[in-house]
Motif scaffolding. Structure first.
Motif, mmCIF file in Angstrom:
data_model
loop_
_atom_site.group_PDB
_atom_site.id
_atom_site.type_symbol
_atom_site.label_atom_id
_atom_site.label_comp_id
_atom_site.label_asym_id
_atom_site.label_seq_id
_atom_site.Cartn_x
_atom_site.Cartn_y
_atom_site.Cartn_z
ATOM 1 N N ASP A 1 -23.496 -20.162 -18.531
ATOM 2 C CA ASP A 1 -24.126 -19.227 -19.832
ATOM 3 C C ASP A 1 -24.292 -17.740 -19.264
ATOM 4 O O ASP A 1 -23.886 -16.728 -19.879
ATOM 5 N N ALA A 2 -24.922 -17.609 -18.145
ATOM 6 C CA ALA A 2 -24.922 -16.381 -17.602
ATOM 7 C C ALA A 2 -23.782 -15.765 -17.306
ATOM 8 O O ALA A 2 -23.410 -14.473 -17.568
ATOM 9 N N VAL A 3 -22.441 -16.545 -16.657
ATOM 10 C CA VAL A 3 -21.235 -15.732 -16.576
ATOM 11 C C VAL A 3 -20.868 -15.532 -18.081
ATOM 12 O O VAL A 3 -20.050 -14.451 -18.017
ATOM 13 N N ALA A 4 -20.959 -16.222 -19.060
ATOM 14 C CA ALA A 4 -20.223 -16.035 -20.412
ATOM 15 C C ALA A 4 -20.951 -14.782 -21.001
ATOM 16 O O ALA A 4 -20.372 -13.928 -21.492
ATOM 17 N N ARG A 5 -22.393 -14.483 -20.662
ATOM 18 C CA ARG A 5 -23.081 -13.472 -21.197
ATOM 19 C C ARG A 5 -22.738 -12.296 -20.595
ATOM 20 O O ARG A 5 -22.299 -11.312 -21.155
ATOM 21 N N TYR A 6 -22.310 -12.302 -19.203
ATOM 22 C CA TYR A 6 -21.871 -11.113 -18.294
ATOM 23 C C TYR A 6 -20.634 -10.666 -18.956
ATOM 24 O O TYR A 6 -20.433 -9.538 -19.249
ATOM 25 N N THR A 7 -19.610 -11.760 -19.393
ATOM 26 C CA THR A 7 -18.390 -11.624 -19.574
ATOM 27 C C THR A 7 -18.427 -10.837 -21.016
ATOM 28 O O THR A 7 -17.510 -10.043 -21.271
ATOM 29 N N ALA A 8 -19.017 -11.606 -21.897
ATOM 30 C CA ALA A 8 -19.297 -10.822 -23.351
ATOM 31 C C ALA A 8 -19.776 -9.566 -23.196
ATOM 32 O O ALA A 8 -19.335 -8.523 -23.935
ATOM 33 N N GLU A 9 -20.846 -9.214 -22.570
ATOM 34 C CA GLU A 9 -21.360 -7.874 -22.476
ATOM 35 C C GLU A 9 -20.368 -6.963 -21.715
ATOM 36 O O GLU A 9 -20.482 -5.948 -22.290
ATOM 37 N N THR A 10 -19.670 -7.405 -20.970
ATOM 38 C CA THR A 10 -18.483 -6.459 -20.238
ATOM 39 C C THR A 10 -17.524 -6.340 -21.389
ATOM 40 O O THR A 10 -16.980 -5.141 -21.335
ATOM 41 N N THR A 11 -16.949 -7.303 -21.959
ATOM 42 C CA THR A 11 -15.901 -7.267 -22.818
ATOM 43 C C THR A 11 -16.281 -5.922 -24.110
ATOM 44 O O THR A 11 -15.597 -5.225 -24.294
ATOM 45 N N THR A 12 -17.595 -6.268 -24.253
ATOM 46 C CA THR A 12 -18.240 -5.266 -25.426
ATOM 47 C C THR A 12 -18.216 -3.749 -24.946
ATOM 48 O O THR A 12 -17.633 -2.816 -25.631
ATOM 49 N N ARG A 13 -18.491 -3.547 -23.927
ATOM 50 C CA ARG A 13 -18.756 -2.257 -23.052
ATOM 51 C C ARG A 13 -17.452 -1.596 -23.136
ATOM 52 O O ARG A 13 -17.428 -0.414 -23.056
ATOM 53 N N TRP A 14 -16.448 -2.499 -22.674
ATOM 54 C CA TRP A 14 -14.880 -2.092 -22.576
ATOM 55 C C TRP A 14 -14.512 -1.628 -23.624
ATOM 56 O O TRP A 14 -13.219 -1.132 -23.879
ATOM 57 N N GLY A 15 -14.897 -2.107 -24.819
ATOM 58 C CA GLY A 15 -14.373 -2.173 -26.253
ATOM 59 C C GLY A 15 -13.204 -2.969 -26.259
ATOM 60 O O GLY A 15 -12.216 -2.835 -27.147
ATOM 61 N N CYS A 16 -13.454 -4.246 -25.631
ATOM 62 C CA CYS A 16 -12.011 -5.211 -25.674
ATOM 63 C C CYS A 16 -11.822 -5.783 -27.210
ATOM 64 O O CYS A 16 -12.916 -6.047 -27.927
ATOM 65 N N THR A 17 -10.707 -6.045 -27.624
ATOM 66 C CA THR A 17 -10.462 -6.612 -29.045
ATOM 67 C C THR A 17 -9.912 -8.169 -28.726
ATOM 68 O O THR A 17 -9.950 -8.954 -29.570
ATOM 69 N N HIS A 18 -9.449 -8.405 -27.456
ATOM 70 C CA HIS A 18 -8.964 -9.785 -27.176
ATOM 71 C C HIS A 18 -9.475 -10.134 -25.685
ATOM 72 O O HIS A 18 -9.752 -9.199 -24.910
ATOM 73 N N PHE A 19 -9.699 -11.513 -25.483
ATOM 74 C CA PHE A 19 -9.775 -12.019 -24.079
ATOM 75 C C PHE A 19 -8.852 -13.025 -24.107
ATOM 76 O O PHE A 19 -8.643 -13.908 -24.942
ATOM 77 N N VAL A 20 -8.747 -13.404 -22.613
ATOM 78 C CA VAL A 20 -7.802 -14.763 -22.353
ATOM 79 C C VAL A 20 -8.701 -15.418 -21.484
ATOM 80 O O VAL A 20 -9.122 -14.844 -20.411
ATOM 81 N N LYS A 21 -8.749 -16.579 -21.647
ATOM 82 C CA LYS A 21 -9.291 -17.756 -20.768
ATOM 83 C C LYS A 21 -8.639 -18.874 -20.402
ATOM 84 O O LYS A 21 -7.640 -19.385 -21.571
ATOM 85 N N ARG A 22 -8.774 -19.643 -19.462
ATOM 86 C CA ARG A 22 -8.193 -20.922 -19.171
ATOM 87 C C ARG A 22 -9.052 -22.021 -19.395
ATOM 88 O O ARG A 22 -8.585 -22.950 -19.906
ATOM 89 N N ALA A 23 -10.426 -21.620 -19.314
ATOM 90 C CA ALA A 23 -11.412 -22.992 -19.560
ATOM 91 C C ALA A 23 -11.843 -22.537 -20.974
ATOM 92 O O ALA A 23 -12.432 -21.999 -21.395
ATOM 93 N N PRO A 24 -11.578 -23.739 -21.808
ATOM 94 C CA PRO A 24 -11.899 -23.674 -23.260
ATOM 95 C C PRO A 24 -13.252 -23.689 -23.258
ATOM 96 O O PRO A 24 -13.969 -22.968 -24.195
ATOM 97 N N GLU A 25 -14.215 -24.258 -22.766
ATOM 98 C CA GLU A 25 -15.758 -24.349 -22.540
ATOM 99 C C GLU A 25 -15.952 -22.976 -22.555
ATOM 100 O O GLU A 25 -16.876 -22.263 -23.146
ATOM 101 N N GLN A 26 -15.727 -22.280 -21.478
ATOM 102 C CA GLN A 26 -15.989 -20.790 -21.222
ATOM 103 C C GLN A 26 -15.549 -19.883 -22.127
ATOM 104 O O GLN A 26 -16.401 -19.073 -22.643
ATOM 105 N N ALA A 27 -14.559 -20.028 -22.919
ATOM 106 C CA ALA A 27 -14.109 -19.158 -23.998
ATOM 107 C C ALA A 27 -15.074 -19.347 -25.144
ATOM 108 O O ALA A 27 -15.150 -18.369 -25.740
#
Length: 91
Positions: free
Chosen positions: A48-74
């Motif tokens: 959950d902490a890694v997902a939160r970090y990823t989500a916050e960083t995605t938002t900070r960069w203004g990303c519109t898409h993301f790609v993951k290999r692990a469905p649970e993490q996505a």
């Protein structure tokens, strides 16, 4: 490559201490020019902490898409940042 390198960033759950190794791997596979964001040392290595970090960083960069290999993490990332569109990496 199915994305524009000019508008892409690699956001990884790997710790910042692995930055050099991660950058070498990206370079070897032709993605070495992309900006790289690694999980900071103060972020716990829990799903959950890694997902939160990823989500916050995605938002900070203004990303519109993301790609993951692990469905649970996505799903965890999407729960923290529902605005970007998630896709599965077919590795």
């Amino acid at each position: 490559m199915f994305f524009s390198a000019e508008r892409a960033v690699v956001i990884t759950g790997r710790p910042a201490s692995d930055r050099e190794r991660t950058q070498a791997w990206l370079t070897r596979w032709g993605h070495g020019v992309l900006p790289l964001e690694c999980r900071p040392a103060d972020c716990p290595h829990t799903p959950d902490a890694v997902a939160r970090y990823t989500a916050e960083t995605t938002t900070r960069w203004g990303c519109t898409h993301f790609v993951k290999r692990a469905p649970e993490q996505a799903l965890r990332i999407a729960a923290h940042a529902p605005h970007p569109v998630g896709s599965m990496w077919p590795a």
